[in-house]
Design an enzyme around this catalytic site. Structure first.
Site, short mmCIF file in Angstrom:
data_model
loop_
_atom_site.label_atom_id
_atom_site.label_comp_id
_atom_site.label_asym_id
_atom_site.label_seq_id
_atom_site.Cartn_x
_atom_site.Cartn_y
_atom_site.Cartn_z
N ASN A 9 -12.99 -13.83 34.40
CA ASN A 9 -11.55 -14.00 34.57
C ASN A 9 -10.91 -14.01 33.19
O ASN A 9 -11.04 -14.99 32.46
CB ASN A 9 -11.29 -15.32 35.31
CG ASN A 9 -9.81 -15.66 35.38
OD1 ASN A 9 -8.95 -14.83 35.10
ND2 ASN A 9 -9.51 -16.90 35.75
N TRP A 10 -10.26 -12.93 32.86
CA TRP A 10 -9.69 -12.80 31.50
C TRP A 10 -8.38 -13.56 31.37
O TRP A 10 -7.81 -13.62 30.29
CB TRP A 10 -9.48 -11.33 31.15
CG TRP A 10 -10.74 -10.51 31.08
CD1 TRP A 10 -12.01 -10.90 31.46
CD2 TRP A 10 -10.87 -9.18 30.59
NE1 TRP A 10 -12.90 -9.88 31.24
CE2 TRP A 10 -12.22 -8.81 30.71
CE3 TRP A 10 -9.96 -8.26 30.09
CZ2 TRP A 10 -12.70 -7.56 30.33
CZ3 TRP A 10 -10.43 -7.00 29.71
CH2 TRP A 10 -11.78 -6.66 29.83
N LYS A 11 -7.86 -14.03 32.49
CA LYS A 11 -6.59 -14.76 32.50
C LYS A 11 -5.49 -13.91 31.84
O LYS A 11 -5.53 -12.69 31.93
CB LYS A 11 -6.75 -16.12 31.83
CG LYS A 11 -7.96 -16.89 32.38
CD LYS A 11 -7.95 -18.33 32.01
CE LYS A 11 -9.26 -18.94 32.45
NZ LYS A 11 -9.21 -20.38 32.51
N HIS A 94 -6.98 -19.69 42.36
CA HIS A 94 -7.46 -20.27 41.10
C HIS A 94 -6.67 -21.55 40.82
O HIS A 94 -5.48 -21.63 41.11
CB HIS A 94 -7.28 -19.26 39.96
CG HIS A 94 -7.97 -19.69 38.71
ND1 HIS A 94 -7.42 -20.62 37.86
CD2 HIS A 94 -9.18 -19.36 38.18
CE1 HIS A 94 -8.26 -20.83 36.84
NE2 HIS A 94 -9.34 -20.07 37.03
N GLU A 96 -5.38 -22.70 38.24
CA GLU A 96 -4.17 -22.53 37.41
C GLU A 96 -3.01 -22.04 38.28
O GLU A 96 -1.86 -22.41 38.08
CB GLU A 96 -4.47 -21.58 36.24
CG GLU A 96 -5.34 -22.26 35.20
CD GLU A 96 -6.23 -21.35 34.40
OE1 GLU A 96 -6.02 -20.12 34.40
OE2 GLU A 96 -7.18 -21.88 33.77
N GLU A 166 -14.89 -24.47 41.34
CA GLU A 166 -14.44 -24.67 39.97
C GLU A 166 -13.77 -26.04 39.85
O GLU A 166 -12.56 -26.16 40.11
CB GLU A 166 -13.43 -23.58 39.59
CG GLU A 166 -13.99 -22.19 39.64
CD GLU A 166 -13.27 -21.27 38.67
OE1 GLU A 166 -13.94 -20.72 37.80
OE2 GLU A 166 -12.04 -21.13 38.77
N GLY A 172 -12.04 -24.64 31.14
CA GLY A 172 -11.48 -24.50 29.80
C GLY A 172 -11.59 -25.74 28.94
O GLY A 172 -10.96 -25.85 27.89
N SER A 213 -16.38 -23.85 32.31
CA SER A 213 -17.09 -23.97 31.03
C SER A 213 -18.53 -23.46 31.11
O SER A 213 -19.44 -24.04 30.48
CB SER A 213 -17.04 -25.42 30.52
OG SER A 213 -15.70 -25.80 30.27
N GLY A 234 -14.52 -17.92 32.41
CA GLY A 234 -13.21 -17.76 31.77
C GLY A 234 -13.38 -17.55 30.28
O GLY A 234 -13.43 -16.43 29.78
N GLY A 235 -13.52 -18.63 29.56
CA GLY A 235 -13.56 -18.59 28.10
C GLY A 235 -14.70 -17.76 27.52
O GLY A 235 -14.57 -17.21 26.43
C1 PEP Z 1 -11.85 -20.00 35.03
O1 PEP Z 1 -10.73 -19.92 34.56
O2 PEP Z 1 -12.09 -19.56 36.15
C2 PEP Z 1 -12.91 -20.63 34.24
C3 PEP Z 1 -14.03 -20.91 34.82
O3 PEP Z 1 -12.63 -20.86 32.91
P1 PEP Z 1 -13.65 -21.42 31.79
O4 PEP Z 1 -14.94 -20.67 31.94
O5 PEP Z 1 -12.98 -21.18 30.50
O6 PEP Z 1 -13.85 -22.89 32.06
#
Ligand code: PEP
Length: 251
Positions: A9-11, A94, A96, A166, A172, A213, A234-235
């Site tokens: 997920n590049w957001k 998601h 967010e 999640e 994040g 994470s 994500g990150g």
């Molecule tokens: C996400 O946004 O779906 C996610 C899992 O982010 P991160 O890996 O940065 O925690």
């Protein structure tokens, strides 16, 4: 046997040029790992270009959101049909989007049905907040999100969904859940709830990911758990990490 699944997920990151550069870096490292279903979810502006780049690569493309209506006066939104022009997948619900854009279990439900009707694979996200976790509400919250988010669907529809657990406090933050902790939520609150709703066959076949994470360093531990079928990342979507995470899922 559930095929491992890793989605990035590049957001709201990367222009089209930057997205092309990132795909060019990552693709050679993951293209041959076809024992894992691999998906990039860039911003919508990059979907047309990346769909051309990824054609025949074996790597899938997903959007990060969509609307449930087929068309109409919904300024700024994309329909499932529009997403389907470029993508095979779409992330829905998601945290967010739930936190900043008023996404609810009800809208997740409508979007999931619309995505399935268009032939997209929805990646439906669920997860408890830190306050809910501290108040021992994890089971209640996750079961509600599954019951309401996947309400009024047939077993056949449910079997096509990918679910991502999640925990909001892990996204994040660098504070991942422990692998056994994540496995317990996935088994007891997601897979078992889907068993009640759709039957044992669907529950055993559905892919359920962990997200929050995930890194190259901790991915293998998550994937060693019996009920964790992959990761929503994500990150750690940059080149070395994402390639290592896909390799860990294959191993
Ligand atoms: C996400 O946004 O779906 C996610 C899992 O982010 P991160 O890996 O940065 O925690």
């Amino acid at each position: 046997m559930r095929k491992p699944f890793v989605a990035g997920n590049w957001k709201m990151n990367k222009t089209v040029e930057q997205a092309k550069a990132l795909v060019a870096e990552i693709l050679p490292g993951i293209q041959s790992i076809d024992s894992v279903e691999r998906v990039f979810c860039p911003p919508a502006t990059s979907l047309p270009t990346l769909s051309e780049l990824l054609k025949d690569s074996g790597v899938g493309l997903g959007a990060q959101n969509m609307h449930w209506e087929a068309s109409g006066a919904y300024t700024g939104e994309l329909s499932a049909g529009m997403v389907k022009e470029f993508c095979q997948y779409v992330i829905l619900g998601h945290s967010e989007r739930r936190a900043y854009f008023a996404e609810t279990d009800g809208t997740v439900n409508k979007k999931t049905k619309a995505a399935l009707a268009a032939g997209l694979t929805p990646i439906v996200c669920v997860g408890e907040t830190l306050d809910e976790n501290k108040a021992n509400l994890t089971a209640e919250v996750i079961k509600r999100q599954i019951h309401q988010g996947l309400a009024e669907m047939s077993p056949e529809q449910a079997s096509k969904i990918v679910v991502a657990y999640e925990p909001v406090w892990a996204i994040g933050t660098g504070l991942a859940a422990t692998a056994p902790e994540a496995n317990t939520v996935i088994k007891s609150y997601i897979r078992d709830t889907m068993k009640e709703m759709f039957g044992a066959g669907v529950a055993e076949g559905v892919r359920i990911l962990y997200g929050g994470s995930v890194t190259a360093a901790n991915a293998a531990e998550f994937f060693s758990q019996p009920d964790i079928d992959g990761a929503l990342v994500g990150g750690a979507c940059s080149k070395p990490d994402f390639i290592q995470i896909v390799k860990a899922a294959a191993a």
